[in-house]
Enzyme design. Structure first.
Site, PDB file in Angstrom:
ATOM      1  N   SER A  87       0.806  -1.223   0.000  1.00 40.92           N
ATOM      2  CA  SER A  87       0.000   0.000   0.000  1.00 40.92           C
ATOM      3  C   SER A  87       0.836   1.269   0.000  1.00 40.92           C
ATOM      4  O   SER A  87       0.488   2.242  -0.672  1.00 40.92           O
ATOM      5  CB  SER A  87      -0.953   0.023   1.190  1.00 40.92           C
ATOM      6  N   HIS A 151       0.738   4.701   4.033  1.00 41.40           N
ATOM      7  CA  HIS A 151       0.028   5.287   2.894  1.00 41.40           C
ATOM      8  C   HIS A 151       0.489   6.723   2.656  1.00 41.40           C
ATOM      9  O   HIS A 151       0.867   7.091   1.540  1.00 41.40           O
ATOM     10  CB  HIS A 151      -1.479   5.272   3.128  1.00 41.40           C
TER      11      HIS A 151
END
Length: 188
Positions: A87, A151
């Site tokens: 991610s 992220h």
């Protein structure tokens, strides 16, 4: 049959990480949903980066944003955390794909706004869904949550990478011009 313990040695354990885990954790996932959602977005943003900058830039961007996201996660998150997944690198590729596509053409701006809103919502939903379904990592402890630090830091590393590369003059064969060169306005 794959030895699960061998695979788990590739996860990034924040309490005492091995140097290689900052990279290998980006290729490991908690479960099938986690893997498939990251692959879906990797395909979308990887394709955009590859079309604009080439396959070497795609691989380099994935590796640098993934390592950067894991490094920042390791520095910020508690020592009992475990990081796993692509991610951070996917968010890095998202940032890079947006920045290399940016122009003052209203169609490009609209494309970035629509794609950006859709992607952020879908990535967050997929990450939360994979966390809810994920199994155990070690000693029966389940995954505590989505690594939002990875992220955000992956996206930030992507922005920094584009900024740094936009400062480097590049040599191209006659007639070839990269997207970053066009953005810098050096070649019209």
């Amino acid at each position: 049959m794959t030895n699960v313990r061998s695979i788990k040695s590739l996860y990034l354990y924040h309490n005492w990480p091995a140097w290689y885990q900052f990279l290998t954790a980006t290729f490991c996932h908690a479960n099938w949903n986690h893997l498939s959602s990251n692959l879906f977005f990797l395909y979308i943003f990887g394709k955009l980066v590859e079309e604009e900058e080439g396959s070497f830039a795609l691989w380099l961007s994935y590796i640098l944003t993934g390592i950067g996201a894991n490094l920042v996660s390791w520095l910020i998150l508690p020592r009992n955390a475990v990081s796993v997944g692509a991610s951070g690198a996917v968010f890095g590729l998202f940032a890079i794909s947006v920045l290399v596509k940016m122009s003052w053409d209203w169609r490009k701006i609209l494309e970035v706004l629509i794609l950006g809103q859709f992607v952020i919502e879908r990535v967050m939903e997929a990450a939360q869904a994979s966390t809810a379904i994920s199994g155990t990592f070690r000693g029966g402890n389940s995954m505590q949550g989505v690594n939002h630090i990875a992220h955000l830091s992956g996206a930030l590393v992507g922005v920094v990478l584009v900024w740094l590369l936009s400062r480097v003059p590049s040599q191209h064969p006659e007639g070839e011009v990269s997207t970053l060169e066009r953005k810098k306005g050096r070649i019209q």
